[in-house]
Design a protein around this motif. Structure first.
Motif, PDB file in Angstrom:
ATOM      1  N   LYS A  15     -13.158 -25.852 -36.901  1.00 47.33           N
ATOM      2  CA  LYS A  15     -12.346 -26.772 -36.105  1.00 47.33           C
ATOM      3  C   LYS A  15     -10.947 -26.911 -36.663  1.00 47.33           C
ATOM      4  O   LYS A  15     -10.020 -27.288 -35.939  1.00 47.33           O
ATOM      5  N   ARG A  16     -10.774 -26.623 -37.933  1.00 44.16           N
ATOM      6  CA  ARG A  16      -9.457 -26.682 -38.557  1.00 44.16           C
ATOM      7  C   ARG A  16      -9.415 -25.676 -39.698  1.00 44.16           C
ATOM      8  O   ARG A  16     -10.447 -25.321 -40.262  1.00 44.16           O
ATOM      9  N   LEU A  17      -8.215 -25.218 -40.017  1.00 42.13           N
ATOM     10  CA  LEU A  17      -8.021 -24.237 -41.072  1.00 42.13           C
ATOM     11  C   LEU A  17      -7.628 -24.932 -42.364  1.00 42.13           C
ATOM     12  O   LEU A  17      -6.990 -25.984 -42.358  1.00 42.13           O
ATOM     13  N   SER A  18      -8.016 -24.334 -43.477  1.00 34.95           N
ATOM     14  CA  SER A  18      -7.689 -24.863 -44.803  1.00 34.95           C
ATOM     15  C   SER A  18      -6.492 -24.093 -45.345  1.00 34.95           C
ATOM     16  O   SER A  18      -6.570 -22.878 -45.560  1.00 34.95           O
ATOM     17  N   ASN A  19      -5.401 -24.775 -45.550  1.00 31.02           N
ATOM     18  CA  ASN A  19      -4.162 -24.126 -45.965  1.00 31.02           C
ATOM     19  C   ASN A  19      -4.284 -23.516 -47.355  1.00 31.02           C
ATOM     20  O   ASN A  19      -4.740 -24.165 -48.307  1.00 31.02           O
ATOM     21  N   GLY A  20      -3.893 -22.249 -47.470  1.00 31.12           N
ATOM     22  CA  GLY A  20      -3.930 -21.556 -48.746  1.00 31.12           C
ATOM     23  C   GLY A  20      -5.275 -20.951 -49.098  1.00 31.12           C
ATOM     24  O   GLY A  20      -5.402 -20.313 -50.143  1.00 31.12           O
ATOM     25  N   ASP A  21      -6.292 -21.127 -48.247  1.00 31.57           N
ATOM     26  CA  ASP A  21      -7.627 -20.593 -48.505  1.00 31.57           C
ATOM     27  C   ASP A  21      -7.972 -19.520 -47.474  1.00 31.57           C
ATOM     28  O   ASP A  21      -7.375 -19.444 -46.397  1.00 31.57           O
ATOM     29  N   GLU A  22      -8.962 -18.700 -47.831  1.00 28.63           N
ATOM     30  CA  GLU A  22      -9.470 -17.690 -46.900  1.00 28.63           C
ATOM     31  C   GLU A  22     -10.450 -18.367 -45.936  1.00 28.63           C
ATOM     32  O   GLU A  22     -11.508 -18.837 -46.333  1.00 28.63           O
ATOM     33  N   ASN A  23     -10.076 -18.422 -44.662  1.00 31.05           N
ATOM     34  CA  ASN A  23     -10.895 -19.075 -43.644  1.00 31.05           C
ATOM     35  C   ASN A  23     -11.690 -18.039 -42.864  1.00 31.05           C
ATOM     36  O   ASN A  23     -11.115 -17.068 -42.345  1.00 31.05           O
ATOM     37  N   PRO A  24     -13.007 -18.203 -42.765  1.00 29.57           N
ATOM     38  CA  PRO A  24     -13.827 -17.202 -42.055  1.00 29.57           C
ATOM     39  C   PRO A  24     -13.684 -17.310 -40.537  1.00 29.57           C
ATOM     40  O   PRO A  24     -13.748 -18.401 -39.966  1.00 29.57           O
ATOM     41  N   ILE A  25     -13.483 -16.166 -39.906  1.00 29.36           N
ATOM     42  CA  ILE A  25     -13.430 -16.061 -38.443  1.00 29.36           C
ATOM     43  C   ILE A  25     -14.443 -14.993 -38.034  1.00 29.36           C
ATOM     44  O   ILE A  25     -14.561 -13.952 -38.692  1.00 29.36           O
ATOM     45  N   SER A  26     -15.168 -15.224 -36.964  1.00 22.68           N
ATOM     46  CA  SER A  26     -16.134 -14.223 -36.491  1.00 22.68           C
ATOM     47  C   SER A  26     -16.052 -14.095 -34.972  1.00 22.68           C
ATOM     48  O   SER A  26     -15.673 -15.042 -34.274  1.00 22.68           O
ATOM     49  N   ILE A  27     -16.393 -12.912 -34.494  1.00 26.10           N
ATOM     50  CA  ILE A  27     -16.424 -12.623 -33.058  1.00 26.10           C
ATOM     51  C   ILE A  27     -17.788 -12.027 -32.732  1.00 26.10           C
ATOM     52  O   ILE A  27     -18.220 -11.073 -33.389  1.00 26.10           O
ATOM     53  N   GLU A  28     -18.463 -12.585 -31.738  1.00 25.82           N
ATOM     54  CA  GLU A  28     -19.750 -12.062 -31.276  1.00 25.82           C
ATOM     55  C   GLU A  28     -19.544 -11.266 -29.993  1.00 25.82           C
ATOM     56  O   GLU A  28     -18.908 -11.743 -29.055  1.00 25.82           O
ATOM     57  N   VAL A  29     -20.072 -10.059 -29.966  1.00 25.47           N
ATOM     58  CA  VAL A  29     -19.952  -9.183 -28.795  1.00 25.47           C
ATOM     59  C   VAL A  29     -21.348  -8.765 -28.350  1.00 25.47           C
ATOM     60  O   VAL A  29     -22.160  -8.336 -29.179  1.00 25.47           O
ATOM     61  N   LYS A  30     -21.623  -8.903 -27.051  1.00 24.12           N
ATOM     62  CA  LYS A  30     -22.932  -8.532 -26.501  1.00 24.12           C
ATOM     63  C   LYS A  30     -22.760  -7.479 -25.420  1.00 24.12           C
ATOM     64  O   LYS A  30     -21.878  -7.584 -24.566  1.00 24.12           O
ATOM     65  N   ASN A  31     -23.615  -6.457 -25.441  1.00 23.69           N
ATOM     66  CA  ASN A  31     -23.614  -5.375 -24.451  1.00 23.69           C
ATOM     67  C   ASN A  31     -24.627  -5.689 -23.357  1.00 23.69           C
ATOM     68  O   ASN A  31     -25.818  -5.764 -23.597  1.00 23.69           O
ATOM     69  N   ASN A  32     -24.131  -5.884 -22.130  1.00 24.17           N
ATOM     70  CA  ASN A  32     -25.012  -6.149 -20.987  1.00 24.17           C
ATOM     71  C   ASN A  32     -25.275  -4.909 -20.147  1.00 24.17           C
ATOM     72  O   ASN A  32     -25.970  -4.994 -19.126  1.00 24.17           O
ATOM     73  N   TYR A  33     -24.711  -3.758 -20.528  1.00 23.55           N
ATOM     74  CA  TYR A  33     -24.961  -2.516 -19.788  1.00 23.55           C
ATOM     75  C   TYR A  33     -26.340  -1.971 -20.141  1.00 23.55           C
ATOM     76  O   TYR A  33     -26.955  -2.368 -21.147  1.00 23.55           O
ATOM     77  N   ALA A  34     -26.789  -1.020 -19.331  1.00 23.75           N
ATOM     78  CA  ALA A  34     -28.099  -0.394 -19.563  1.00 23.75           C
ATOM     79  C   ALA A  34     -27.977   0.848 -20.432  1.00 23.75           C
ATOM     80  O   ALA A  34     -28.947   1.605 -20.565  1.00 23.75           O
ATOM     81  N   PHE A  35     -26.815   1.109 -20.984  1.00 28.08           N
ATOM     82  CA  PHE A  35     -26.609   2.278 -21.846  1.00 28.08           C
ATOM     83  C   PHE A  35     -25.760   1.869 -23.043  1.00 28.08           C
ATOM     84  O   PHE A  35     -25.158   0.786 -23.067  1.00 28.08           O
ATOM     85  N   ALA A  36     -25.731   2.722 -24.044  1.00 31.01           N
ATOM     86  CA  ALA A  36     -24.974   2.428 -25.271  1.00 31.01           C
ATOM     87  C   ALA A  36     -23.473   2.504 -25.004  1.00 31.01           C
ATOM     88  O   ALA A  36     -23.012   3.287 -24.163  1.00 31.01           O
ATOM     89  N   LEU A  37     -22.722   1.697 -25.725  1.00 30.24           N
ATOM     90  CA  LEU A  37     -21.279   1.626 -25.538  1.00 30.24           C
ATOM     91  C   LEU A  37     -20.550   1.885 -26.849  1.00 30.24           C
ATOM     92  O   LEU A  37     -21.033   1.539 -27.929  1.00 30.24           O
TER      93      LEU A  37
END
Length: 448
Positions: free
Chosen positions: A75-97
């Motif tokens: 919800k907020r970043l810590s100044n001067g520190d390494e802040n973790p960020i993540s992205i979730e990606v989901k494949n809804n196709y019927a084949f590999a991408l």
């Protein structure tokens, strides 16, 4: 329909595989002029390429929501520190991408390489993790998540745009407060860089009378209680609590100097938050005063649960000014606000002995009524310059000047000590540890 075709064209991209296939077809057409036996092979190859091209478009666009992506961040970043960020990606196709993810990070980071490549099987979800280190307090505006998907054919890529726009505030460093909390109560402080300090004397704050146990100091025996109970009773004492700890932060131009991306003001703010946290864990009251050419914020010392949040909210908005600090206004504020003897930790910086001497009368007046600790900074760039090998006359000159400034800093420490004022001369990176060290030492020696 017009909107559909607009989205179709703007989100369709050509992959390198398509250009390689086109180059192969062009080569076949050129070779046909020299080798008649190729006949219709170049035309057939080009026709197959066109067929695969439209087939690739069909399978990529047949599903409206082929992938889904979302950003997970604090919800907020810590100044001067390494802040973790993540992205979730989901494949809804019927084949590999094959997927390329581009995250639009705030412009303050000046990063253009937050691109991630991954492959997803049908209905598979993967997470991407990276870290961001803000060096300024304020708001950081995250943009879209751009996801480029390619089918097994791989001639084209379809772009999905996920509106993950969000604005995160960057507060003074709070991620390591848990570590400092452990430091405040741990008996093994050397692992954190905290010195073990022998406690002298004993507190005069009475707690209770209890039965004598082998090993108790016989000087604490309460003879009156012993006579009444007909057994040895001793007085139990505890550390004195609820002392006032004030962090005074200089916001003048001397605090604008940057080290490793953070200004001296940001280092002082981060250390003030950590010191306030440790002080309240030690049952002391934490307060805050900011000063520049005029008096800034004054927050009276308290140890209530919301005090640390109030300190964070105040320091989040503080900025350096361009004028000299007015220590006369600071002295008047200290005399009017702080009614009992307190520990006053003054975060500032002096680049010359004359600058210290100009402010010395006010520092002496404050130290007359309170335990004053003046915290100022080593210039680590000058220190590294003085230790480098000089290769010419100009290098010797620079090295000599650097050593002169370093020596002058040491003279400032001696001058403060001569006036009975405690001081801390510290590299910016070690500021928090050194300040907490000093506080715990003064607490153990019962000087506050």
């Amino acid at each position: 329909m017009k909107k559909f075709f607009s989205l179709f064209y703007t989100n369709l991209f050509l992959n390198n595989r398509l250009f390689m296939a086109l180059g192969f077809c062009v080569m076949l057409f050129l070779l046909k002029f020299f080798f008649a036996w190729l006949a219709d092979i170049p035309a057939i190859a080009f026709g197959v390429l066109i067929l695969f091209f439209f087939a690739d478009i069909f399978i990529l666009y047949r599903k409206k929501n082929g992938v889904h992506a979302q950003r997970l961040c604090p919800k907020r970043l810590s100044n001067g520190d390494e802040n973790p960020i993540s992205i979730e990606v989901k494949n809804n196709y019927a084949f590999a991408l094959g997927i390329k993810v581009v995250d639009e990070v705030p412009h303050q980071f000046q990063l253009r390489d937050k691109t991630f490549l991954l492959s997803l099987k049908p209905n598979q979800t993967k997470s991407i993790h990276y870290q961001l280190r803000p060096t300024k307090r304020g708001e950081y505006d995250f943009g879209f998540i751009r996801v480029f998907v390619s089918s097994p054919i791989g001639l084209l890529a379809r772009r999905y745009n996920f509106d993950a726009q969000t604005i995160l505030p960057s507060f003074p460093s709070f991620m390591n407060l848990g570590q400092y909390e452990l430091m405040a109560v741990s008996q093994h402080l050397q692992a954190f860089g905290i010195k073990k300090i022998r406690k002298i004397g004993q507190s005069s704050e009475f707690d209770q009378i209890r039965n004598y146990v082998g090993g108790d100091d016989i000087r604490t025996i309460n003879w009156k209680a012993t006579a009444r109970k007909s057994e040895l009773m001793v007085n139990n004492y505890t550390d004195e609590r609820s002392q006032n700890i004030y962090c005074v932060i200089d916001k003048s131009r001397v605090m604008r100097m940057p080290f490793e991306g953070l200004s001296l003001l940001d280092y002082a703010i981060n250390a003030s938050v950590a010191l306030s946290k440790v002080a309240m864990l030690k049952q002391d009251k934490a307060g805050l005063i900011t000063i520049s050419e005029k008096l800034g914020t004054v927050l009276p010392a308290e140890k209530k649960a919301s005090q640390l949040g109030s300190i964070l909210q105040i320091l989040y908005k503080e900025k350096t000014r361009y004028l000299e600090s007015n220590l006369e206004a600071l002295y008047l504020a200290v005399r009017s606000v702080i009614k009992q003897r307190s520990l006053v930790v003054f975060f500032t910086n002096f680049e010359s002995l004359s600058a210290l001497q100009r402010q010395m009368p006010y520092l002496k007046r404050i130290s007359r009524y309170h335990l004053l600790v003046v915290v100022f900074f080593e210039n680590t760039e000058l220190k590294s310059l003085s230790s480098n090998h000089a290769e010419d006359v100009e290098g010797i000159y620079h090295q000599t000047i650097a050593e002169k400034f370093i020596y002058e800093k040491k003279l400032m420490v001696k001058e403060l000590n001569r006036q009975g004022i405690l001081s801390i001369l510290t590299p910016p990176q070690a500021l928090t540890i050194n300040v907490i060290n000093k506080y715990l030492a003064l607490k153990a020696q019962q000087k506050i």
